[in-house]
Enzyme design. Structure first.
Site, PDB file in Angstrom:
ATOM      1  N   LYS A  33     -31.359 -14.443 -13.559  1.00 43.33           N
ATOM      2  CA  LYS A  33     -30.548 -13.991 -14.707  1.00 43.33           C
ATOM      3  C   LYS A  33     -29.297 -14.843 -14.924  1.00 43.33           C
ATOM      4  CE  LYS A  33     -27.777 -10.594 -12.335  1.00 43.33           C
ATOM      5  NZ  LYS A  33     -26.712  -9.775 -12.380  1.00 43.33           N
ATOM      6  N   LEU A  36     -29.403 -20.658 -10.874  1.00 45.10           N
ATOM      7  CA  LEU A  36     -30.243 -20.996  -9.717  1.00 45.10           C
ATOM      8  C   LEU A  36     -29.330 -21.290  -8.532  1.00 45.10           C
ATOM      9  CD1 LEU A  36     -33.012 -23.341 -11.173  1.00 45.10           C
ATOM     10  CD2 LEU A  36     -33.326 -21.054 -10.205  1.00 45.10           C
ATOM     11  N   LYS A  49     -17.772 -24.462   1.694  1.00 46.13           N
ATOM     12  CA  LYS A  49     -17.770 -25.629   2.594  1.00 46.13           C
ATOM     13  C   LYS A  49     -17.267 -26.873   1.866  1.00 46.13           C
ATOM     14  CE  LYS A  49     -19.457 -22.544   5.011  1.00 46.13           C
ATOM     15  NZ  LYS A  49     -19.363 -21.216   4.401  1.00 46.13           N
ATOM     16  N   GLY A 177      -9.435  -8.236   4.735  1.00 46.94           N
ATOM     17  CA  GLY A 177     -10.753  -8.386   5.350  1.00 46.94           C
ATOM     18  C   GLY A 177     -10.811  -9.660   6.159  1.00 46.94           C
ATOM     19  N   GLY A 179     -13.429 -10.812   8.084  1.00 47.24           N
ATOM     20  CA  GLY A 179     -14.764 -11.285   8.447  1.00 47.24           C
ATOM     21  C   GLY A 179     -14.830 -12.773   8.125  1.00 47.24           C
ATOM     22  N   ILE A 181     -16.008 -14.495   5.636  1.00 51.91           N
ATOM     23  CA  ILE A 181     -15.680 -14.926   4.272  1.00 51.91           C
ATOM     24  C   ILE A 181     -14.153 -14.983   4.093  1.00 51.91           C
ATOM     25  CG2 ILE A 181     -15.783 -14.257   1.821  1.00 51.91           C
ATOM     26  CD1 ILE A 181     -18.621 -13.241   2.333  1.00 51.91           C
ATOM     27  N   GLU A 200      -6.541  -6.356   8.252  1.00 52.90           N
ATOM     28  CA  GLU A 200      -7.894  -5.987   8.688  1.00 52.90           C
ATOM     29  C   GLU A 200      -7.871  -4.564   9.253  1.00 52.90           C
ATOM     30  OE1 GLU A 200     -11.185  -7.245   8.885  1.00 52.90           O
ATOM     31  OE2 GLU A 200     -11.494  -5.322   9.878  1.00 52.90           O
ATOM     32  N   ALA A 262     -11.906  -9.408   0.574  1.00 53.83           N
ATOM     33  CA  ALA A 262     -13.132  -9.857   1.259  1.00 53.83           C
ATOM     34  C   ALA A 262     -13.580  -8.710   2.150  1.00 53.83           C
ATOM     35  CB  ALA A 262     -12.840 -11.124   2.062  1.00 53.83           C
ATOM     36  N   HIS A 435     -23.358 -38.435  26.013  1.00 55.28           N
ATOM     37  CA  HIS A 435     -21.936 -38.476  26.346  1.00 55.28           C
ATOM     38  C   HIS A 435     -21.246 -39.524  25.493  1.00 55.28           C
ATOM     39  CE1 HIS A 435     -18.259 -38.486  28.683  1.00 55.28           C
ATOM     40  NE2 HIS A 435     -18.344 -39.816  28.743  1.00 55.28           N
TER      41      HIS A 435
HETATM   42  P1  FAD Z   1     -28.335 -14.430  -3.612  1.00 56.09           P
HETATM   43  O1  FAD Z   1     -27.939 -15.776  -3.133  1.00 56.09           O
HETATM   44  O2  FAD Z   1     -27.291 -13.433  -3.900  1.00 56.09           O
HETATM   45  O3  FAD Z   1     -29.242 -14.651  -4.891  1.00 56.09           O
HETATM   46  C1  FAD Z   1     -29.736 -13.589  -5.655  1.00 56.09           C
HETATM   47  C2  FAD Z   1     -30.038 -14.075  -7.059  1.00 56.09           C
HETATM   48  O4  FAD Z   1     -30.676 -13.017  -7.792  1.00 56.09           O
HETATM   49  C3  FAD Z   1     -28.787 -14.417  -7.866  1.00 56.09           C
HETATM   50  O5  FAD Z   1     -28.931 -15.732  -8.395  1.00 56.09           O
HETATM   51  C4  FAD Z   1     -28.733 -13.370  -8.962  1.00 56.09           C
HETATM   52  O6  FAD Z   1     -28.208 -13.886 -10.182  1.00 56.09           O
HETATM   53  C5  FAD Z   1     -30.199 -12.995  -9.117  1.00 56.09           C
HETATM   54  N1  FAD Z   1     -30.403 -11.650  -9.651  1.00 56.09           N
HETATM   55  C6  FAD Z   1     -29.791 -10.501  -9.251  1.00 56.09           C
HETATM   56  N2  FAD Z   1     -30.254  -9.464  -9.975  1.00 56.09           N
HETATM   57  C7  FAD Z   1     -31.150  -9.954 -10.837  1.00 56.09           C
HETATM   58  C8  FAD Z   1     -31.967  -9.363 -11.856  1.00 56.09           C
HETATM   59  N3  FAD Z   1     -31.940  -8.057 -12.110  1.00 56.09           N
HETATM   60  N4  FAD Z   1     -32.784 -10.170 -12.584  1.00 56.09           N
HETATM   61  C9  FAD Z   1     -32.818 -11.515 -12.341  1.00 56.09           C
HETATM   62  N5  FAD Z   1     -32.088 -12.124 -11.393  1.00 56.09           N
HETATM   63  C10 FAD Z   1     -31.265 -11.359 -10.652  1.00 56.09           C
HETATM   64  N6  FAD Z   1     -24.373 -17.569   4.401  1.00 56.09           N
HETATM   65  C11 FAD Z   1     -24.629 -18.501   5.323  1.00 56.09           C
HETATM   66  O7  FAD Z   1     -25.714 -18.504   5.903  1.00 56.09           O
HETATM   67  N7  FAD Z   1     -23.709 -19.459   5.654  1.00 56.09           N
HETATM   68  C12 FAD Z   1     -22.502 -19.502   5.047  1.00 56.09           C
HETATM   69  O8  FAD Z   1     -21.692 -20.374   5.361  1.00 56.09           O
HETATM   70  C13 FAD Z   1     -22.195 -18.531   4.049  1.00 56.09           C
HETATM   71  N8  FAD Z   1     -21.009 -18.549   3.416  1.00 56.09           N
HETATM   72  C14 FAD Z   1     -20.755 -17.615   2.448  1.00 56.09           C
HETATM   73  C15 FAD Z   1     -19.505 -17.626   1.818  1.00 56.09           C
HETATM   74  C16 FAD Z   1     -19.222 -16.694   0.843  1.00 56.09           C
HETATM   75  C17 FAD Z   1     -17.887 -16.727   0.148  1.00 56.09           C
HETATM   76  C18 FAD Z   1     -20.211 -15.727   0.460  1.00 56.09           C
HETATM   77  C19 FAD Z   1     -19.947 -14.719  -0.624  1.00 56.09           C
HETATM   78  C20 FAD Z   1     -21.442 -15.705   1.095  1.00 56.09           C
HETATM   79  C21 FAD Z   1     -21.718 -16.631   2.097  1.00 56.09           C
HETATM   80  N9  FAD Z   1     -22.938 -16.636   2.768  1.00 56.09           N
HETATM   81  C22 FAD Z   1     -23.184 -17.562   3.746  1.00 56.09           C
HETATM   82  C23 FAD Z   1     -23.982 -15.625   2.475  1.00 56.09           C
HETATM   83  C24 FAD Z   1     -25.078 -16.202   1.567  1.00 56.09           C
HETATM   84  O9  FAD Z   1     -24.492 -16.686   0.378  1.00 56.09           O
HETATM   85  C25 FAD Z   1     -26.095 -15.113   1.253  1.00 56.09           C
HETATM   86  O10 FAD Z   1     -26.558 -14.547   2.457  1.00 56.09           O
HETATM   87  C26 FAD Z   1     -27.280 -15.689   0.490  1.00 56.09           C
HETATM   88  O11 FAD Z   1     -26.870 -16.270  -0.734  1.00 56.09           O
HETATM   89  C27 FAD Z   1     -28.315 -14.597   0.199  1.00 56.09           C
HETATM   90  O12 FAD Z   1     -29.379 -15.144  -0.496  1.00 56.09           O
HETATM   91  P2  FAD Z   1     -30.282 -14.245  -1.456  1.00 56.09           P
HETATM   92  O13 FAD Z   1     -31.291 -15.181  -2.023  1.00 56.09           O
HETATM   93  O14 FAD Z   1     -30.749 -13.056  -0.727  1.00 56.09           O
HETATM   94  O15 FAD Z   1     -29.315 -13.698  -2.587  1.00 56.09           O
END
Ligand code: FAD
Length: 451
Positions: A33, A36, A49, A177, A179, A181, A200, A262, A435
């Site tokens: 939606k 990508l 990052k 927060g 954590g 993030i 926190e 966060a 090393h």
């Molecule tokens: P998402 O990446 O959330 O993707 C879901 C997709 O579904 C989105 O594009 C959304 O638009 C789409 N969508 C939702 N509802 C609908 C609908 N009804 N119809 C069509 N499309 C829809 N993880 C790590 O492993 N390492 C990191 O360093 C890390 N850093 C992070 C830093 C931050 C600030 C944040 C917020 C998160 C971080 N994460 C990190 C977590 C990581 O981003 C998520 O765990 C990961 O993106 C989850 O992937 P996903 O595909 O499940 O969901």
């Protein structure tokens, strides 16, 4: 035309599932939606990052300045950095769309409105369209959490997505927060020049990490001048004439140019009519999945939205596994093994497997061995000698590794291999480490006295 697999969400879970399906010749439709790459590419792993990478050299030079081997000032250009990030994300999204197209995946820019067992309704533009399929993979991810009284107003009170587009470094930043993030973003803004106040509710920062790791982080951030308050509850948070004002339940008050909220994540499962499928939804909407990552007989649910592990590599692994299960390549329950987790910046953390407290709770015969980063030649060379590597042994086998310090996220992959294979002390003794490397800090911890 009906597809074999109908995937909703183009984040790491959905995108990697779509590419894995296309590789197997499965007729696949992917619905997204917004952007990508999902949270990971657009508001999460990658942009954070990108920012941390831009200030990594500042952290490195701080070490050299402390050792009186460097002096002078380097100025961060935040607008230029934010523009560069934007271009990078746009180019990556384009490359992802091109890769899907080349692989033969049908990409639909639309929003899933109602999920069904073998057909779903998606709004494309303003038009509702029905898509038919054999199976669906729901990968709609998560969004920043808001709690009563703790809501982003996207002006003075920001969520983790908003803050990535700031073009001016706030003089003062309140972070609610602690954590990973909150800590990663606080590190970036601290290095960029913001005065950080961290609040926190848990008794310690990085509350999901091992206690020694969280203590070392606390010391390190204190040295960076952060004002840290743990074990506190917030009574009020508001935008007071364009600035953030926070009041704790004990009456203390803090003001700052901006506040970052966060405080966790919420699943994107609202209003999809999952109940009509017989799917079970827990708490704030986390979708329950069985041992095959299925929410119902025709719908897999993978990534953040099922609440198992909120990390991008866990999401990708689940998405790819669901495709392999659909393709009939495997039938055993989904058991991914130990999943590593890292926090990036300076310092970094890594953790994989079972930590000391959990191992003791589980009644294992636990032994701990450690090494201090101060003894590592690479940490010494970088003037960043704080931190440690800690190994958890259960019944004579390695069950967990965690670390805090300079560059330790790079130890995560090797740590995961050793933990998933349950190496013994003897096996570690027979292994040659290069090393001088940071990996030798892991070696020293593995071979150190275990007690
Ligand atoms: P998402 O990446 O959330 O993707 C879901 C997709 O579904 C989105 O594009 C959304 O638009 C789409 N969508 C939702 N509802 C609908 C609908 N009804 N119809 C069509 N499309 C829809 N993880 C790590 O492993 N390492 C990191 O360093 C890390 N850093 C992070 C830093 C931050 C600030 C944040 C917020 C998160 C971080 N994460 C990190 C977590 C990581 O981003 C998520 O765990 C990961 O993106 C989850 O992937 P996903 O595909 O499940 O969901």
């Amino acid at each position: 035309m009906p597809s074999d697999l109908f995937i909703v969400g183009g984040g790491p879970a959905g995108y990697d599932a779509a590419m894995a399906a296309a590789k197997r010749g499965i007729k696949t439709t992917l619905v997204e939606k917004e952007h990508l790459g999902g949270s990971c590419l657009n508001w999460g792993c990658i942009p954070t990052k990108f920012l941390l990478g831009a200030v990594a050299s500042l952290a490195e030079l701080e070490g050299q300045v402390k050792m009186k081997t460097a002096s002078g000032q380097i100025q961060l250009d935040l607008p230029a950095l934010v523009d560069r990030k934007k271009r990078h994300l746009e180019a990556t999204r384009k490359a992802m769309a091109a890769a899907l197209d080349k692989a033969g995946v049908q990409l639909v820019r639309g929003e899933l409105k109602m999920i069904g067992a073998v057909k779903s309704v998606v709004t494309v533009g303003d038009e509702p369209q029905v898509f038919e399929y054999k199976r669906c993979i729901l990968a709609t991810g998560s969004r920043p959490a808001a709690h009563p009284g703790l809501k982003a107003d996207h002006d003075a009170i920001l969520n983790s997505g908003d803050i990535l587009s700031l073009r001016e470094v706030p003089k003062s930043l309140l972070v609610v927060g602690a954590g990973f993030i909150g800590l990663e973003l606080a590190q970036f803004f601290s290095r960029a020049g913001s005065a950080i106040t961290l609040v926190e509710a848990a008794p310690r920062i990085a509350p999901s990490e091992d206690e020694e790791v969280s203590k070392a982080l606390h010391q390190s951030f204190k040295r960076m001048g952060w004002d840290i308050h743990t074990g506190v509850r917030i009574a009020a948070l508001e935008n007071a004439a364009g600035r953030a004002r926070l009041v704790l339940e004990d009456g203390r008050e803090f003001g700052a140019d901006k506040c970052l909220l966060a405080v966790g994540r919420l699943p994107n499962s609202r209003n999809l009519m999952l109940e009509m499928l017989g799917a079970e939804v827990k708490g704030a909407g986390w979708v329950h999945t069985d041992e095959h990552l299925m929410a119902s007989p025709t719908v897999y649910c993978v990534g953040d939205v099922n609440g198992r592990t909120l990390l991008a590599h866990a999401a990708s692994s689940q998405g790819e596994w669901a495709v392999r299960h659909f393709a009939g390549e495997l039938s055993d329950p989904y058991e991914p093994g130990p999943i590593p987790g890292c926090m990036y910046g300076a310092p970094e953390t890594m953790r994989v497997g079972i930590m000391e407290a959990q191992a003791r709770e589980e009644g294992m015969d636990v032994k701990i061995s450690r090494s201090q980063m101060v003894a590592n030649p690479i940490a010494q060379a970088h003037g960043a000698t704080g931190g440690l590597v800690k190994c958890v042994w259960g019944e004579g086998r390695l069950v967990g590794v965690t670390a805090v310090g300079h560059g330790v996220a790079s130890l995560a992959t090797l740590g995961t291999v050793l933990v998933s294979q349950g190496w013994t002390h003897k096996q570690c003794e027979e292994f040659i480490f290069p090393h001088p490397t940071l990996d030798e800090a892991l070696k020293a911890a593995l071979l150190g006295p275990a007690a």
